[in-house]
Design a protein around this motif. Structure first.
Motif, PDB file in Angstrom:
ATOM      1  N   TYR A 152       0.812  -1.218   0.000  1.00  0.00           N
ATOM      2  CA  TYR A 152       0.000   0.000   0.000  1.00  0.00           C
ATOM      3  C   TYR A 152       0.846   1.269   0.000  1.00  0.00           C
ATOM      4  O   TYR A 152       0.663   2.164  -0.820  1.00  0.00           O
ATOM      5  CB  TYR A 152      -0.912  -0.021   1.228  1.00  0.00           C
ATOM      6  CG  TYR A 152      -1.749   1.211   1.424  1.00  0.00           C
ATOM      7  CD1 TYR A 152      -2.989   1.324   0.801  1.00  0.00           C
ATOM      8  CD2 TYR A 152      -1.323   2.258   2.246  1.00  0.00           C
ATOM      9  CE1 TYR A 152      -3.783   2.449   0.988  1.00  0.00           C
ATOM     10  CE2 TYR A 152      -2.109   3.382   2.436  1.00  0.00           C
ATOM     11  CZ  TYR A 152      -3.336   3.477   1.806  1.00  0.00           C
ATOM     12  OH  TYR A 152      -4.111   4.581   1.986  1.00  0.00           O
ATOM     13  N   SER A 153       1.786   1.350   0.922  1.00  0.00           N
ATOM     14  CA  SER A 153       2.470   2.614   1.182  1.00  0.00           C
ATOM     15  C   SER A 153       3.326   3.087   0.016  1.00  0.00           C
ATOM     16  O   SER A 153       3.495   4.293  -0.191  1.00  0.00           O
ATOM     17  CB  SER A 153       3.334   2.486   2.444  1.00  0.00           C
ATOM     18  OG  SER A 153       2.535   2.194   3.568  1.00  0.00           O
ATOM     19  N   SER A 154       3.882   2.155  -0.750  1.00  0.00           N
ATOM     20  CA  SER A 154       4.808   2.532  -1.819  1.00  0.00           C
ATOM     21  C   SER A 154       4.098   2.986  -3.089  1.00  0.00           C
ATOM     22  O   SER A 154       4.753   3.433  -4.036  1.00  0.00           O
ATOM     23  CB  SER A 154       5.736   1.358  -2.150  1.00  0.00           C
ATOM     24  OG  SER A 154       4.995   0.280  -2.710  1.00  0.00           O
ATOM     25  N   GLN A 168      -7.341   5.942  -0.060  1.00  0.00           N
ATOM     26  CA  GLN A 168      -7.960   5.048   0.919  1.00  0.00           C
ATOM     27  C   GLN A 168      -9.292   4.519   0.397  1.00  0.00           C
ATOM     28  O   GLN A 168      -9.600   3.321   0.534  1.00  0.00           O
ATOM     29  CB  GLN A 168      -8.168   5.767   2.245  1.00  0.00           C
ATOM     30  CG  GLN A 168      -8.767   4.866   3.330  1.00  0.00           C
ATOM     31  CD  GLN A 168      -9.204   5.642   4.557  1.00  0.00           C
ATOM     32  OE1 GLN A 168      -9.925   6.633   4.441  1.00  0.00           O
ATOM     33  NE2 GLN A 168      -8.759   5.204   5.729  1.00  0.00           N
ATOM     34  N   THR A 177      -8.614   1.929  -2.189  1.00  0.00           N
ATOM     35  CA  THR A 177      -8.150   0.692  -1.569  1.00  0.00           C
ATOM     36  C   THR A 177      -9.305  -0.085  -0.978  1.00  0.00           C
ATOM     37  O   THR A 177      -9.400  -1.314  -1.126  1.00  0.00           O
ATOM     38  CB  THR A 177      -7.113   1.000  -0.476  1.00  0.00           C
ATOM     39  OG1 THR A 177      -6.029   1.741  -1.049  1.00  0.00           O
ATOM     40  CG2 THR A 177      -6.575  -0.275   0.145  1.00  0.00           C
ATOM     41  N   GLU A 205       0.326  -4.748   6.739  1.00  0.00           N
ATOM     42  CA  GLU A 205       0.883  -3.419   6.474  1.00  0.00           C
ATOM     43  C   GLU A 205       0.091  -2.307   7.158  1.00  0.00           C
ATOM     44  O   GLU A 205       0.671  -1.310   7.596  1.00  0.00           O
ATOM     45  CB  GLU A 205       0.935  -3.169   4.975  1.00  0.00           C
ATOM     46  CG  GLU A 205       1.627  -1.872   4.604  1.00  0.00           C
ATOM     47  CD  GLU A 205       1.760  -1.668   3.105  1.00  0.00           C
ATOM     48  OE1 GLU A 205       2.330  -0.631   2.712  1.00  0.00           O
ATOM     49  OE2 GLU A 205       1.302  -2.527   2.331  1.00  0.00           O
ATOM     50  N   LEU A 206      -1.218  -2.474   7.257  1.00  0.00           N
ATOM     51  CA  LEU A 206      -2.076  -1.393   7.737  1.00  0.00           C
ATOM     52  C   LEU A 206      -2.548  -1.615   9.170  1.00  0.00           C
ATOM     53  O   LEU A 206      -3.575  -1.064   9.573  1.00  0.00           O
ATOM     54  CB  LEU A 206      -3.286  -1.233   6.810  1.00  0.00           C
ATOM     55  CG  LEU A 206      -2.963  -0.938   5.346  1.00  0.00           C
ATOM     56  CD1 LEU A 206      -4.240  -0.778   4.538  1.00  0.00           C
ATOM     57  CD2 LEU A 206      -2.081   0.294   5.212  1.00  0.00           C
ATOM     58  N   GLN A 266      -2.804   1.801  10.780  1.00  0.00           N
ATOM     59  CA  GLN A 266      -3.222   2.951   9.971  1.00  0.00           C
ATOM     60  C   GLN A 266      -4.451   2.590   9.153  1.00  0.00           C
ATOM     61  O   GLN A 266      -4.881   1.438   9.142  1.00  0.00           O
ATOM     62  CB  GLN A 266      -2.077   3.402   9.048  1.00  0.00           C
ATOM     63  CG  GLN A 266      -1.494   2.286   8.192  1.00  0.00           C
ATOM     64  CD  GLN A 266      -0.302   2.737   7.370  1.00  0.00           C
ATOM     65  OE1 GLN A 266      -0.356   3.761   6.703  1.00  0.00           O
ATOM     66  NE2 GLN A 266       0.767   1.969   7.405  1.00  0.00           N
ATOM     67  N   GLU A 267      -5.029   3.575   8.475  1.00  0.00           N
ATOM     68  CA  GLU A 267      -6.194   3.415   7.603  1.00  0.00           C
ATOM     69  C   GLU A 267      -7.303   2.609   8.295  1.00  0.00           C
ATOM     70  O   GLU A 267      -7.620   1.481   7.908  1.00  0.00           O
ATOM     71  CB  GLU A 267      -5.789   2.745   6.286  1.00  0.00           C
ATOM     72  CG  GLU A 267      -4.685   3.446   5.530  1.00  0.00           C
ATOM     73  CD  GLU A 267      -5.059   4.846   5.059  1.00  0.00           C
ATOM     74  OE1 GLU A 267      -6.144   5.344   5.441  1.00  0.00           O
ATOM     75  OE2 GLU A 267      -4.256   5.450   4.319  1.00  0.00           O
TER      76      GLU A 267
END
Length: 208
Positions: free
Chosen positions: A24-26, A51, A54, A115-116, A119-120
C-alpha cells in the motif's frame, strides 16, 4: 448510445494487482492511474482518495474470492472433502502466480492486514469483517464435518475455524517470504491435524 467507460474497473484491477505485489504505502495515485491507463483527473470522479480506492479494491478482491470459496465449499461431498478442496484451491492460486509471474505475491487481504495494522482504520475495519466472514464459512463446514462424524464436536467451534483461517494465511505468508509455493504443500495435512485433534488422518479422499 455512448461507449460505456471501464475506467473504474481498470483502476480497481490495477490497484489490486499493484498492491498485492508492492503493498500500500509505496504506491501513489499517479502510478495506479498510469497502470490503469486512466487520467489522474478522472480518478477523483470515481474515488475520493487512495484510501477509498483501496477499500473498494478490497471489496472487489473479496467478491471474486467469495465466489471461489462458495464453489469449493458447496455441494454434496463430505464436509472435509469440501474444506480440502477450498484450501488446495487457495494453494494452487499461489502456485499459478509463481508459474506465470515468477513470484508468490501472497493474499491481498493478508498483505494489507499486516501493512495497515496501525493505519487506515476504515480499510482495517473492512478487512476484519472479511476475515470474520471467512471464519464463519469455515465454521459452517466444520459444523457439518462434526455432524458427519469426521471431527470432534469441540473442534467445530469458531475458535477452530479462526485457527484454520490463520493457518492458511500464515502459510501463504511464509510462501511469499520464501517465494516458494511448495511451503503450501503441508496446508491440508496440517489443517486436518488441527481440526481432528491429532487423531488418525481418516478424512475422505479428495475427488477431482
Amino acid at each position: 448510445m455512448g461507449r460505456t467507460s471501464t475506467a473504474r474497473e481498470r483502476l480497481l484491477d490495477a490497484t489490486g494487482e499493484l498492491m498485492q505485489h508492492r503493498g500500500y504505502s509505496s504506491l501513489g495515485v499517479a502510478e495506479i492511474c498510469a497502470a490503469a491507463e486512466v487520467k489522474k483527473g478522472s480518478f477523483y470522479h470515481f474515488f475520493t482518495s487512495k484510501q477509498d480506492l483501496t477499500l473498494q479494491a478490497v471489496n472487489a478482491y473479496w467478491e471474486g474470492q467469495r465466489g471461489a470459496w462458495a464453489l469449493a465449499l458447496d455441494g454434496p461431498d463430505p464436509a472435509l472433502v469440501r474444506l480440502r478442496r477450498l484450501l488446495e484451491g487457495m494453494a494452487q492460486v499461489q502456485r499459478h502466480r509463481k508459474e506465470t509471474c515468477g513470484t508468490v505475491d501472497g493474499c491481498l487481504l493478508g498483505n494489507l492486514t499486516l501493512e495497515l495494522s496501525t493505519q487506515e482504520p476504515d480499510v482495517r475495519a473492512r478487512l476484519e469483517e472479511i476475515f470474520d466472514e471467512q471464519t464463519a464459512l469455515i465454521g459452517a463446514v466444520l459444523g457439518q464435518a462434526a455432524d458427519e462424524g469426521g471431527i470432534p464436536r469441540e473442534h467445530a467451534e469458531q475458535s477452530a475455524a479462526r485457527a484454520v483461517v490463520a493457518h492458511l494465511e500464515g502459510l501463504v505468508l511464509f510462501a511469499k517470504l520464501k517465494n516458494d509455493p511448495a511451503v503450501l504443500d503441508t496446508l491440508w495435512p496440517h489443517t486436518l491435524l488441527l481440526v481432528s485433534g491429532g487423531g488418525p488422518l481418516t478424512a475422505p479422499a479428495h475427488r477431482g
